[in-house]
Design a protein around this motif. Sequence first.
Motif, PDB file in Angstrom:
ATOM      1  N   GLU A 153      43.140 -17.409  65.784  1.00 45.00           N
ATOM      2  CA  GLU A 153      42.812 -18.348  66.557  1.00 45.00           C
ATOM      3  C   GLU A 153      43.261 -18.238  67.996  1.00 45.00           C
ATOM      4  O   GLU A 153      42.277 -18.560  68.938  1.00 45.00           O
ATOM      5  CB  GLU A 153      43.270 -19.506  65.814  1.00 45.00           C
ATOM      6  CG  GLU A 153      42.411 -19.671  64.239  1.00 45.00           C
ATOM      7  CD  GLU A 153      43.452 -20.711  63.503  1.00 45.00           C
ATOM      8  OE1 GLU A 153      44.129 -21.534  64.022  1.00 45.00           O
ATOM      9  OE2 GLU A 153      42.995 -20.860  62.302  1.00 45.00           O
ATOM     10  N   ALA A 154      44.442 -17.851  68.209  1.00 45.13           N
ATOM     11  CA  ALA A 154      44.689 -17.600  69.750  1.00 45.13           C
ATOM     12  C   ALA A 154      43.618 -16.517  70.319  1.00 45.13           C
ATOM     13  O   ALA A 154      43.524 -17.012  71.497  1.00 45.13           O
ATOM     14  CB  ALA A 154      46.361 -17.183  69.715  1.00 45.13           C
ATOM     15  N   THR A 155      43.419 -15.647  69.701  1.00 47.82           N
ATOM     16  CA  THR A 155      42.638 -14.674  70.284  1.00 47.82           C
ATOM     17  C   THR A 155      41.202 -15.335  70.754  1.00 47.82           C
ATOM     18  O   THR A 155      40.613 -15.051  71.950  1.00 47.82           O
ATOM     19  CB  THR A 155      42.197 -13.716  69.384  1.00 47.82           C
ATOM     20  OG1 THR A 155      43.462 -12.599  69.232  1.00 47.82           O
ATOM     21  CG2 THR A 155      41.267 -12.436  70.174  1.00 47.82           C
ATOM     22  N   ALA A 156      40.716 -16.056  69.863  1.00 44.12           N
ATOM     23  CA  ALA A 156      39.329 -16.775  69.977  1.00 44.12           C
ATOM     24  C   ALA A 156      39.600 -17.959  71.123  1.00 44.12           C
ATOM     25  O   ALA A 156      38.632 -17.829  72.130  1.00 44.12           O
ATOM     26  CB  ALA A 156      38.794 -17.361  68.813  1.00 44.12           C
ATOM     27  N   ALA A 157      40.781 -18.389  71.217  1.00 41.15           N
ATOM     28  CA  ALA A 157      41.136 -19.487  72.313  1.00 41.15           C
ATOM     29  C   ALA A 157      41.003 -18.747  73.590  1.00 41.15           C
ATOM     30  O   ALA A 157      40.492 -19.267  74.781  1.00 41.15           O
ATOM     31  CB  ALA A 157      42.384 -20.235  71.950  1.00 41.15           C
ATOM     32  N   LYS A 158      41.714 -17.552  73.714  1.00 43.75           N
ATOM     33  CA  LYS A 158      41.911 -16.866  75.092  1.00 43.75           C
ATOM     34  C   LYS A 158      40.179 -16.522  75.527  1.00 43.75           C
ATOM     35  O   LYS A 158      40.062 -16.483  76.677  1.00 43.75           O
ATOM     36  CB  LYS A 158      42.768 -15.383  74.659  1.00 43.75           C
ATOM     37  CG  LYS A 158      44.018 -16.032  74.537  1.00 43.75           C
ATOM     38  CD  LYS A 158      44.833 -14.823  74.442  1.00 43.75           C
ATOM     39  CE  LYS A 158      46.389 -14.983  74.130  1.00 43.75           C
ATOM     40  NZ  LYS A 158      47.371 -13.793  73.754  1.00 43.75           N
TER      41      LYS A 158
ATOM     42  N   LEU B  60      37.596 -27.843  75.214  1.00 43.13           N
ATOM     43  CA  LEU B  60      37.856 -27.429  76.562  1.00 43.13           C
ATOM     44  C   LEU B  60      39.244 -27.917  77.118  1.00 43.13           C
ATOM     45  O   LEU B  60      39.866 -27.357  77.691  1.00 43.13           O
ATOM     46  CB  LEU B  60      36.768 -27.810  77.572  1.00 43.13           C
ATOM     47  CG  LEU B  60      35.464 -27.309  77.135  1.00 43.13           C
ATOM     48  CD1 LEU B  60      34.449 -27.378  78.487  1.00 43.13           C
ATOM     49  CD2 LEU B  60      35.640 -25.599  77.240  1.00 43.13           C
ATOM     50  N   ALA B  61      39.229 -29.146  76.720  1.00 40.04           N
ATOM     51  CA  ALA B  61      40.858 -29.677  77.226  1.00 40.04           C
ATOM     52  C   ALA B  61      42.115 -29.064  76.361  1.00 40.04           C
ATOM     53  O   ALA B  61      43.116 -29.120  76.952  1.00 40.04           O
ATOM     54  CB  ALA B  61      40.656 -31.336  77.060  1.00 40.04           C
ATOM     55  N   ASP B  62      41.782 -28.570  75.214  1.00 37.12           N
ATOM     56  CA  ASP B  62      42.919 -27.836  74.635  1.00 37.12           C
ATOM     57  C   ASP B  62      42.396 -26.807  73.636  1.00 37.12           C
ATOM     58  O   ASP B  62      42.128 -26.720  72.706  1.00 37.12           O
ATOM     59  CB  ASP B  62      43.410 -29.092  73.377  1.00 37.12           C
ATOM     60  CG  ASP B  62      44.479 -28.594  72.498  1.00 37.12           C
ATOM     61  OD1 ASP B  62      44.884 -27.451  73.158  1.00 37.12           O
ATOM     62  OD2 ASP B  62      44.839 -29.245  71.612  1.00 37.12           O
ATOM     63  N   PRO B  63      42.560 -25.588  74.452  1.00 38.88           N
ATOM     64  CA  PRO B  63      42.068 -24.474  74.077  1.00 38.88           C
ATOM     65  C   PRO B  63      42.642 -23.931  72.586  1.00 38.88           C
ATOM     66  O   PRO B  63      42.069 -23.178  71.976  1.00 38.88           O
ATOM     67  CB  PRO B  63      42.300 -23.261  74.818  1.00 38.88           C
ATOM     68  CG  PRO B  63      42.248 -24.015  76.213  1.00 38.88           C
ATOM     69  CD  PRO B  63      42.907 -25.309  75.654  1.00 38.88           C
ATOM     70  N   ALA B  64      43.609 -24.425  72.184  1.00 39.65           N
ATOM     71  CA  ALA B  64      44.476 -24.025  71.074  1.00 39.65           C
ATOM     72  C   ALA B  64      43.913 -25.153  69.960  1.00 39.65           C
ATOM     73  O   ALA B  64      44.355 -24.922  68.891  1.00 39.65           O
ATOM     74  CB  ALA B  64      45.839 -24.075  71.069  1.00 39.65           C
ATOM     75  N   GLY B  65      43.097 -26.156  70.002  1.00 40.08           N
ATOM     76  CA  GLY B  65      43.210 -27.135  69.335  1.00 40.08           C
ATOM     77  C   GLY B  65      41.709 -26.988  68.235  1.00 40.08           C
ATOM     78  O   GLY B  65      40.736 -27.385  68.644  1.00 40.08           O
ATOM     79  N   TRP B  66      42.187 -26.356  67.218  1.00 41.39           N
ATOM     80  CA  TRP B  66      40.657 -25.825  66.303  1.00 41.39           C
ATOM     81  C   TRP B  66      40.795 -26.971  65.051  1.00 41.39           C
ATOM     82  O   TRP B  66      41.841 -27.463  64.704  1.00 41.39           O
ATOM     83  CB  TRP B  66      41.228 -24.634  65.787  1.00 41.39           C
ATOM     84  CG  TRP B  66      41.141 -23.523  66.635  1.00 41.39           C
ATOM     85  CD1 TRP B  66      41.673 -23.224  67.730  1.00 41.39           C
ATOM     86  CD2 TRP B  66      39.908 -22.589  66.726  1.00 41.39           C
ATOM     87  NE1 TRP B  66      41.672 -21.964  68.077  1.00 41.39           N
ATOM     88  CE2 TRP B  66      40.297 -21.669  68.039  1.00 41.39           C
ATOM     89  CE3 TRP B  66      38.643 -22.487  65.953  1.00 41.39           C
ATOM     90  CZ2 TRP B  66      39.298 -20.672  68.262  1.00 41.39           C
ATOM     91  CZ3 TRP B  66      37.883 -21.347  66.404  1.00 41.39           C
ATOM     92  CH2 TRP B  66      38.080 -20.645  67.652  1.00 41.39           C
TER      93      TRP B  66
END
Length: 394
Positions: free
Chosen positions: A264-269, A381-387
């Motif tokens: 998920e971090a990879t996708a967020a990046k 967009l405001a929180d790229p880690a918020g899945w």
Amino acid sequence: MSTEPIHEPSVALVLQGGGALGAYHIGAYQALAEAGLHPDWVCGISIGAINSAVIAGNKPEDRVARLDALWEAISWPDFRLSADFTALAILHNMASNAEALLLGQPNFFMPRPVNPFFISNAPSEEVSFYDTTPMLFSLKRFADFGLINKKITRLSLGATNIETGQLEFFDNTKTGIGPEHVLASGSLPPGFPAVRVGSNLYWDGGCVSNTPLDAILADLHHPHLIVFVIDLWDASGKPPRNMNDVFWRMKQIQYASRTANQIEATAAKVNLRRTQRALQSARRILAEPDTGAPAEEAGPEVQRLDLIHIIYHPGPDQIPNSDAEFSRTSIAARRAAGYKELKEAIAAAPWLSRGLLPAETGAVVHRVEFGRVTTLSEPRLADPAGWVQKPSIA
């Protein structure tokens, strides 16, 4: 909302470490091959590195047969057991594990004649309980390293540099790959010894991270990349009720290496990079008048990344040392599970679920568990880690 078209996808296969659990990879790869999803890029760590080398080191039509032949060669014959007798199967698996610990595995590893605790000073390549020299010969037998180094299929192997403690990747697009590189990736201490590659000594890449996803993130130069991440360890599970449960859960948590968070971090990046590029492009347009000259092109960057996270759930007959339990009965069961679960993922084909993506979204995660495929929404967009989860699509 602006959109971008989906390109003909490239396929990457990421194979995690897990010892004997790696038989799951055989069935998983067979399902991919039958669907014509031959990987352009294979990344592996530990047993995943060994299976990756066999895949990259054979022609597509030969890969499944060569994987089967390798696993037949490194396992002891045993008696097939009925799945209806779980208690008997557990005893069988415990005996198989004891056989591996006492005798090693044919064409893979063998016990050292002297217990390493009785040796106070020895070369680093000999400080271990087992000698893995037989696997060097097996790798040469089942993988064509000349073919690997033709770079038809990209191969990346993760190993831990013992002196720096850092995870490094051997990549056939950057250096020649030999059996020693594969063995280095799979040399988990204290069972297996350090392997020298050039002037450096290496242990199993799983000492740092058991999932070689970092290699993918470092080189996302594909318009549309589908990444199948085969996870041999389930990070989630029930609280233990006995000591066997304790050891099994401990090992699962340890070797899962936070794979889900890493994915998920990879996708967020990726999505954050995409948003930043869009903002930079907008600023340039607003700040610079149109001169009619062609715009300066940035380097290639992924436009869509689909991360397919497949999680293996072992059956009730598994023991805490299942990663060192190489019976042919267990190999067949793990292989069958990999085939079944990848067929389910391919049937759902979540990477084709949307023809167009918002311009700010480049990466989507799909999780395959218990026959269900769940697509996770793109980060806010405001929180790229918020899945957050979307409803299951299969």
